[in-house]
Design an enzyme around this catalytic site. Structure first.
Site, PDB file in Angstrom:
ATOM      1  N   SER B  21       3.299  11.539  -3.897  1.00 32.18           N
ATOM      2  CA  SER B  21       2.346  11.318  -4.980  1.00 32.18           C
ATOM      3  C   SER B  21       0.984  10.877  -4.442  1.00 32.18           C
ATOM      4  O   SER B  21       0.895  10.077  -3.515  1.00 32.18           O
ATOM      5  CB  SER B  21       2.901  10.232  -5.902  1.00 32.18           C
ATOM      6  OG  SER B  21       2.008   9.997  -6.961  1.00 32.18           O
ATOM      7  N   LYS B  45       0.755  13.187  -9.189  1.00 34.78           N
ATOM      8  CA  LYS B  45      -0.206  12.081  -9.117  1.00 34.78           C
ATOM      9  C   LYS B  45       0.218  10.912 -10.003  1.00 34.78           C
ATOM     10  O   LYS B  45       0.559  11.116 -11.183  1.00 34.78           O
ATOM     11  CB  LYS B  45      -1.581  12.622  -9.546  1.00 34.78           C
ATOM     12  CG  LYS B  45      -2.690  11.587  -9.615  1.00 34.78           C
ATOM     13  CD  LYS B  45      -3.148  11.120  -8.256  1.00 34.78           C
ATOM     14  CE  LYS B  45      -4.114   9.934  -8.394  1.00 34.78           C
ATOM     15  NZ  LYS B  45      -4.138   9.097  -7.192  1.00 34.78           N
ATOM     16  N   CYS B 131       1.862  -0.006  -5.416  1.00 31.53           N
ATOM     17  CA  CYS B 131       0.490   0.397  -5.099  1.00 31.53           C
ATOM     18  C   CYS B 131      -0.285  -0.811  -4.591  1.00 31.53           C
ATOM     19  O   CYS B 131      -0.421  -1.810  -5.295  1.00 31.53           O
ATOM     20  CB  CYS B 131      -0.221   0.978  -6.318  1.00 31.53           C
ATOM     21  SG  CYS B 131      -1.916   1.440  -5.911  1.00 31.53           S
ATOM     22  N   LYS B 166       9.862   3.244  -6.046  1.00 33.38           N
ATOM     23  CA  LYS B 166       9.076   3.363  -4.811  1.00 33.38           C
ATOM     24  C   LYS B 166       8.663   1.981  -4.317  1.00 33.38           C
ATOM     25  O   LYS B 166       7.979   1.238  -5.014  1.00 33.38           O
ATOM     26  CB  LYS B 166       7.839   4.231  -5.056  1.00 33.38           C
ATOM     27  CG  LYS B 166       7.034   4.521  -3.792  1.00 33.38           C
ATOM     28  CD  LYS B 166       6.032   5.644  -4.031  1.00 33.38           C
ATOM     29  CE  LYS B 166       5.160   5.883  -2.816  1.00 33.38           C
ATOM     30  NZ  LYS B 166       4.212   6.994  -3.045  1.00 33.38           N
ATOM     31  N   ILE B 192       8.415   4.451   2.693  1.00 33.04           N
ATOM     32  CA  ILE B 192       7.610   3.317   2.323  1.00 33.04           C
ATOM     33  C   ILE B 192       6.288   3.768   1.691  1.00 33.04           C
ATOM     34  O   ILE B 192       5.765   4.834   2.040  1.00 33.04           O
ATOM     35  CB  ILE B 192       7.280   2.427   3.569  1.00 33.04           C
ATOM     36  CG1 ILE B 192       6.594   3.249   4.661  1.00 33.04           C
ATOM     37  CG2 ILE B 192       8.503   1.749   4.088  1.00 33.04           C
ATOM     38  CD1 ILE B 192       6.123   2.440   5.861  1.00 33.04           C
ATOM     39  N   GLY B 218      -0.277   7.855   7.420  1.00 33.78           N
ATOM     40  CA  GLY B 218      -0.475   8.757   8.550  1.00 33.78           C
ATOM     41  C   GLY B 218       0.545   8.507   9.644  1.00 33.78           C
ATOM     42  O   GLY B 218       1.347   7.570   9.563  1.00 33.78           O
TER      43      GLY B 218
END
Lengths: 243, 303
Positions: B21, B45, B131, B166, B192, B218
């Site tokens: 997402s 999203k 988030c 999540k 994660i 990344g």
């Protein structure tokens, strides 16, 4: 949008910290002046978004300023090297609104996209005036190239070492134009927005993640809703901008 | 002949690859590049009840082998997602999708899920309680066992579809949070989310990102992901969707060996828009190289 392998034909310094690079490959997705490409460099995670200066056949010209480690690495690249490049990004300028006497204003690293735009407008029979703004004489580039296209060119430098002393807005005063197109640092865009007497199109810069609309890293608010600088821009119309 | 099929909470995926997402929009930008039906599924999203612009820019900073983002859950709100985005997504993707939902209160999570629940194209809910880029919500649910269990239980009450929670890595003990979600009735956990980070502009002597902090993603974060998936696998019985720094087929195998049933690909989509397709095409080669006949067989095999 297309991800293509572009081969460097030449990569040379044309002014202080400023390089012109000609690349060869499939650039068929570049369809409008003001679009940009996003270049993958070894050793850097994110790509480098660079505006298109000119695109003819399979030859792409970009002009970039060395501002950090990524552009420094680009400056050191030799002819024959290849860069994976996402091409045809962004909306670009709409020339259909220019009227007969468009004014093009480029500031520093915002000069390059004005070249392909001037070329297109002149080919459409328009009488094109160009103002190129720099800090000082040794940063000036592409004056002759614009003149060779048949544009009426004015150069300004902040220190007055060449051309009109002052900012691009000083050169705009008293000029008769039907529409304006610009690209450059945000304070310059803001000054042009405030002093321009016609409507126009302004190209914005922002730190990007992807460059093609997926990550929402470069969003801005406009009068027509939220836009992504990379996908719905980088060119916005004067009417829609919220500062 | 290699078999890439996996079963995630009762729904079969042709392969375990799921764009994460926030890195894949609602799919259609990528559908211009390749047929996205090759994906196992996609997690769309992050959607909230109300429209959100998100954080001021700059929202992005580059790091060695990764990036920071502080987008802050920009999305058009659940009603616009249903009316505008899902029809476009359905026109380019025919498989069940994963609906990623975020919120600032338990009621917001449940109301958003309730409105999305009737959408047939939604196969799973991925409930984002992690988030790092919004204040007063998101991660605060993911850093407390009690809150994580409460959100899970509340969402459980409004949908029969599988719910996957999540999780945030920005906690002392991710295992206890995962167990709380399982106790609350979650069908799975995904981990994660990004690691909280910061970068500073040396010329300006200020953080690069306007929000100051951002989520680090990344290839650099993969070892953290592998470790956490490994730990959570030992503690819960529900399936794990693994993610964190995946950019190759080998990375997918590594996360599955640690305990992931399916694998999300995030930041890599932004630098290589073909990343998910490339990984899927490359999976059979990597499987053969490591003597894997069926990917489903290797889940948790490193334990």
């Amino acid at each position: 949008m297309k991800d293509v392998n572009l081969k460097i034909v030449s990569n040379k310094k044309i002014a202080e910290n400023t390089y012109e690079c000609v690349l060869l490959g499939d650039i068929s997705d570049i369809t409008a002046p003001g679009q940009f490409v996003n270049i993958k460099l070894d050793g850097f995670y994110l790509r480098r978004p660079i505006s298109v200066c000119d695109a003819v056949g399979d030859r792409l010209t970009i002009i970039y300023k060395v501002v950090g480690d990524g552009t420094e690495k680009m400056a050191n690249a030799k002819a024959g090297c290849e860069w994976m490049t996402l091409t045809g990004l962004g909306n670009g300028y709409d020339t259909s609104l220019s009227g007969e006497r468009p004014l093009l204003i480029g500031g520093g690293a915002g000069v390059p996209p004005m070249y392909m735009l001037a070329k297109k407008l002149i080919s459409e029979g328009k009488s094109v005036s160009v103002i190129l703004g720099f800090n000082t004489a040794k940063e000036v580039f592409y004056k002759e190239e614009f003149e060779a296209l048949g544009a009426d060119v004015t150069v300004t430098t902040v220190d007055g070492s060449v051309g009109i002393k002052g900012f691009v807005t000083d050169a705009m005063r008293g000029l008769d134009y039907t529409y304006f197109y610009t690209c450059g640092p945000e304070p310059m865009l803001r000054a042009i927005y405030n002093s321009s007497e016609s409507s126009g199109q302004l190209s914005f810069e922002e730190r990007m993640g992807c460059g093609f609309g997926a990550c929402m890293g470069c969003s801005c608010k406009t009068k027509y809703g939220n836009k992504r600088i990379c996908r719905d821009g980088p060119v916005l119309t004067k009417e829609e901008i919220i500062w | 002949m290699t078999n890439t099929k996996v079963n995630l909470c009762g729904i079969e995926l042709s392969n375990p690859i799921i764009p994460a997402s926030g890195t894949f929009g609602f799919g259609y930008e990528f559908a211009e590049l390749y047929d996205i039906n090759v994906l196992g599924t996609l997690s769309f999203k992050g959607t909230t009840l109300e429209p959100r612009f998100g954080n001021p820019t700059p929202r992005i900073a580059e790091c060695a082998s990764g990036m920071l983002n502080a987008v802050g859950l920009q999305n058009p709100g659940v009603d616009k997602v249903i009316s505008d985005e899902l029809p476009k997504l359905r026109s380019v993707f025919s498989k069940p999708v994963m609906a990623n939902v975020s919120g600032f209160g338990v009621d917001e999570y449940t109301e958003t899920v309730r409105r999305l629940d009737t959408e047939e194209c939604i196969g799973w809910f991925e409930i984002n309680i992690s988030c790092p880029n919004v204040h007063g919500g998101g991660m605060s649910f993911g850093t407390s066992c009690e809150m994580a269990e409460r959100v899970t239980r509340a969402v459980r009450d409004v949908t029969k579809k599988p719910i996957i929670i999540k999780l945030s890595p920005n906690v002392t003990d991710i295992v206890s949070i995962a167990k709380a979600c399982e106790a609350g009735g979650a069908d799975g956990v995904s981990l994660i989310n990004t690691l909280l980070g910061m970068r500073i502009d040396l010329k300006k002597r200020k953080p690069i990102i306007a929000n100051k902090t951002g989520g680090f993603s990344g290839p650099a974060i993969k070892p953290v992901a592998v470790r956490m998936i490994y730990q959570v696998w030992e503690a819960v019985k529900i399936p794990i969707v693994g993610m964190g720094g995946v950019s190759t087929a080998e990375d997918v195998i590594e996360l599955m060996l640690a305990g992931a049933t399916a694998v999300e690909v995030g930041a890599e989509n932004l630098v290589n828009p073909y990343a998910c397709r490339d990984i899927i095409l490359d999976l059979p080669r990597a499987m053969e190289k490591y003597g894997i006949e069926s990917l489903a067989d290797i889940v948790g095999a490193a334990h």
